[in-house]
Design a protein around this motif. Structure first.
Motif, mmCIF file in Angstrom:
data_model
loop_
_atom_site.group_PDB
_atom_site.id
_atom_site.type_symbol
_atom_site.label_atom_id
_atom_site.label_comp_id
_atom_site.label_asym_id
_atom_site.label_seq_id
_atom_site.Cartn_x
_atom_site.Cartn_y
_atom_site.Cartn_z
ATOM 1 N N ILE A 134 46.985 56.267 79.402
ATOM 2 C CA ILE A 134 45.936 57.264 79.692
ATOM 3 C C ILE A 134 44.619 56.561 79.992
ATOM 4 N N GLY A 135 44.267 55.580 79.148
ATOM 5 C CA GLY A 135 43.007 54.854 79.352
ATOM 6 C C GLY A 135 42.956 54.158 80.692
ATOM 7 N N ILE A 138 42.541 56.626 83.519
ATOM 8 C CA ILE A 138 41.172 57.141 83.623
ATOM 9 C C ILE A 138 40.280 56.139 84.346
ATOM 10 N N PHE A 139 40.453 54.858 84.001
ATOM 11 C CA PHE A 139 39.650 53.823 84.658
ATOM 12 C C PHE A 139 39.929 53.788 86.160
ATOM 13 N N GLY A 142 38.556 56.918 87.910
ATOM 14 C CA GLY A 142 37.099 56.800 87.996
ATOM 15 C C GLY A 142 36.668 55.870 89.111
ATOM 16 N N LEU A 165 37.362 63.706 89.217
ATOM 17 C CA LEU A 165 37.157 62.775 88.106
ATOM 18 C C LEU A 165 37.048 63.497 86.768
ATOM 19 N N PHE A 166 36.126 64.471 86.688
ATOM 20 C CA PHE A 166 35.953 65.022 85.338
ATOM 21 C C PHE A 166 37.066 65.988 84.949
ATOM 22 N N CYS A 169 39.871 63.770 83.665
ATOM 23 C CA CYS A 169 39.576 63.254 82.328
ATOM 24 C C CYS A 169 39.710 64.359 81.280
ATOM 25 N N LEU A 170 39.151 65.522 81.581
ATOM 26 C CA LEU A 170 39.172 66.605 80.598
ATOM 27 C C LEU A 170 40.602 67.032 80.287
ATOM 28 N N VAL A 173 42.693 64.160 78.517
ATOM 29 C CA VAL A 173 42.218 63.852 77.176
ATOM 30 C C VAL A 173 42.499 65.010 76.215
ATOM 31 N N TYR A 176 46.128 65.267 75.592
ATOM 32 C CA TYR A 176 46.569 64.248 74.632
ATOM 33 C C TYR A 176 46.359 64.731 73.211
#
Lengths: 505, 505
Positions: A134-135, A138-139, A142, A165-166, A169-170, A173, A176
């Motif tokens: 996930i991390g 996201i990178f 982005g 992007l947002f 992420c939302l 996250v 998760y």
């Protein structure tokens, strides 16, 4: 610009107050002035008030979904995303709202699908790898979206990439944490859809402000600005007796308080961004009002604007001559007054006529007008030619020049220059000054030639403008006023044939 | 502009591929071309990559707060607001990020305080009135913020008003449902603060991209563009033998493939918005790099840009003469070639020198250069004066004009015009054509006078530019190279004294 306008208004109101209610205390007076300014600002364009009330209505409608018990039980807390969507999507014009809505909805959809896919993948790879995947994702998202939105083609969709992007992420996250990314995505899409529908419904159905209409008006206004500033500049040139040379500081600040139209022309020169963004928005609008057919050629408006700007550069150059240091004497200018005025007025009439045709969405026959502009320009050229000896003032130098052979070549000229320089150096300062002042008188006369040349060039450029407007009116299917020949073919324009003659001669 | 540049690159790459890897299949080839384009785009300005990676890093950092168990337990789900804040706040330059962060934080604070106050008020007025008060307040906030953001002074803070609107709605609505508006506001402010801190820290501490630096470079680039396009235009004018008249269509589209600098100059004319937005961002930046003192005069950069644009209008006018229909014959141009070239090169040198001074942040003595530009411009004027008889070609009409008295007045001229017209009408078409071609030859010669007048006016405008740059360098405390007199006082400029002489004469 606007603030300047308001300063003017403030001044006039100050006078009004002192005559009517001079006894009001200072603070109250200021408050009233302030209220009056706001009132004037709203009155200047009533759409501003309409827009504000519509935003209020849209957020109220979306808030009702939470304030009432029944819808809240259906949608629960995720409905707050609708509020965010309305607040972010609601733009001034219908087209801009559609454009932003498209960005938001498509971006959210794309991000939602991607987030679900990656989340499922991460879920399958076990509890240790899941946050790492996930991390990393996201990178990557982005970085990639940020890089893509810098790409020239994608610049208008900058907001869409931000949304991707947002939203990504939302969803990923909170998915998760809640363990159910699909439900999170779907709830979010629901809420965004509700917000988008409310924003679009309010914006489109209640006093819609169309970007197309704004673009149409803006272009017509530019035509009138150019015509007005041309007339203003030429009239000032002809009425100016040379006694009030503009100060350097004035020219530096580009501020000529007695030339209101000049400002407008300058703002026309800087209007390209505005026209382009309005055209971009207008493309998103459905057929409406006077613009009834699909795929209305909004981009043609931008092109006509560019050609008009091309003409406006000449007006700026004319303006430059008007305010330059070396000026033709008044009596010399007055000789050509009739021809200059005529050419100017005819040209301004033609521009206004073109503007009016666009305004009324009509195709009128401009051949008479075009012909008369051309012939007035020719008359001016002929007058200049007939009096060329005045412009060059060569008679004043006849002592020096009469013996020089006429054929044009660099050699005789260098001789002459050398002679001139020798004289200049040998004789005393007084004499040199005499020669110089003769010199500047002649250069001053040539500045009139410059002015008229620029005016003639301006008229020549009008041909492009007529052509561009003609093209627009055909693309946009403007109504024909009648069915005669619309325009003289370009070839008939005498400049061309003269240019050819020149080459032959 | 950028896409055009890339088209050029695409072309050159196409050649490269066919020589190296001509056997690649078409699709693979396209993919490689595409990858190469992206590579070139990134290489052109490495900041683009830096920015993208920084966004990725910032969203990753903020996501870690949720992905790790420990911080998530502290902040709970409201931390998702941090993600939103980072995604929305993160801008290309440090200044823009600060500006947006300021809008977001101040807007949120204001909305939070207002929401708490109204929510408490609504709570006190009982369960029936509460939703009504909340609804009305939402409508009012929506309308007022939307109206205010249209006000010219507040336009740069448009985003702040949007933040106020949705933050207010979110807090008051979720406060109504949770029954604890204060806790909701504080949690939201927390999350926003965390997001803002992460965004600003990443943006400022890791390879910061400063708006001030960009503005500085942009202005220097504009100076070089104007100098280059001036030289290009004049060189083309002098080398042009009149055989390749530009086509009408070319002029219409404003596309001159053989004049790369012209495009740059045009983009300088449209750069005002870019400079202004960079200056707005730069004001938010702390002292950095070469710009070490507080309150660095960024707005002066915008002013210098405006004066430079004012000079660039003359280049556009020169360009207009270069591409106009009626052209001075080549042999006539060549007479003045030395003087025109000299004035042009000197002027271009001065502009480049000014640009370089800004670039290096130095104050050098330009008096020698300024004097040499002025004297070259005077030499050009003198040459024009000495050869004025060639420009007006009055000798060709000597049969008609020799008998006309020299004193300038409208009466003798109208007589002459009437005579001219009579002749024109009476005699056959052949004869009229002869007269016309003589006429246009003379007007053609006057077009050279126009060109030189515009060039002289351009040089005159350089004075404003020198002054503006001088002002900037004093405001920005550029280093003095040495302490002699920096500039000739404006009064020494000969144009002025000549203008005065003219009036006396």
């Amino acid at each position: 610009m606007m603030s300047l306008k308001m300063n003017g208004k403030e001044g006039s109101f100050g006078i009004k107050i002192s005559s009517n209610e001079g006894k009001l205390p200072e603070t109250r007076n200021k408050f009233k002035v302030w209220m009056y300014k706001i009132w004037e600002f709203a009155k200047e364009d009533i759409n501003r008030v309409t827009f504000s009330l519509k935003v209020g209505l849209a957020v109220l409608l979306v808030s009702l979904l939470i304030l009432f018990q029944a819808p809240y039980q259906v949608f629960s807390t995720s409905i707050i995303w609708s509020i965010l969507t309305v607040a972010i999507m609601f733009e001034y014009t219908v087209g801009a709202t559609f454009h932003k809505g498209f960005n938001r909805v498509l971006g959210s959809l794309f991000a939602g699908v991607l987030a679900i896919a990656i989340a499922e993948l991460a879920l399958m790879s076990g509890p240790v790898a899941e946050p790492i995947i996930i991390g990393i994702s996201i990178f990557i998202i982005g970085s990639v979206t940020s890089f893509m939105k810098l790409w020239p083609t994608f610049v208008p969709y900058e907001y869409g990439f931000r949304v991707i992007l947002f939203t990504y992420c939302l969803i990923i996250v909170s998915g998760y944490r809640s363990g159910n990314p699909i439900r999170t995505s779907i709830e979010r899409l629901y809420s965004i859809a509700i917000g988008a529908i409310i924003a679009i419904a309010v914006n489109t159905l209640i006093f819609p402000i169309w970007a197309g209409e704004q673009l149409h008006k803006e272009l017509v206004k530019s035509f009138n600005s150019v015509a007005d500033s041309l007339e203003e500049c030429v009239n000032k040139y002809l009425s100016n007796d040379g006694s009030d040379h503009s100060e350097f500081t004035n020219t530096l600040m580009d501020e000529f308080p007695d030339e209101p139209q000049y400002k407008k022309c300058r703002s026309t020169l800087n209007s390209s961004a505005k026209l382009e963004s309005l055209a971009l928005s207008a493309k998103w609008e459905p057929p409406h009002g006077r613009f009834r057919h699909l795929f209305y050629p909004w981009s043609e408006y931008v092109k006509v604007g560019a050609v008009l700007r091309y003409c406006a550069y000449e007006v700026m150059a004319l303006h430059g001559v008007l305010h330059s240091e070396i000026q033709a004497p008044y009596n010399l200018r007055s000789i050509f007054e009739t021809e200059i005025s005529e050419a100017t007025n005819k040209a301004a009439d033609l521009i206004r006529c073109l503007g009016k045709d666009i305004c009324d969405m009509k195709q009128t026959i401009k051949s008479t007008l075009v012909r008369s502009v051309r012939s007035s320009s020719e008359r001016l050229q002929r007058a200049i030619e007939t009096h060329a000896y005045l412009l060059a003032s060569s008679y004043q130098l006849s002592d020096h020049n009469s013996s020089i052979p006429l054929p044009i070549n660099g050699f005789s000229k260098s001789n002459q220059l050398a002679e001139f320089k020798r004289e200049n150096e040998e004789e005393g300062e007084m004499n040199s000054q005499r020669i110089l002042s003769v010199s500047w008188e002649s250069t001053a006369a040539l500045s009139l030639a410059t002015f008229t040349s620029l005016l003639i060039e301006f008229v020549a450029r009008l041909d492009h403008l007529v052509e561009a407007v003609h093209h627009l009116s055909q693309m946009a299917k403007f109504q024909h006023e009648n069915l005669n020949i619309f325009l003289l073919p370009i070839e008939e324009f005498n400049f061309n044939s003269m240019a050819i003659e020149l080459k032959i001669y």
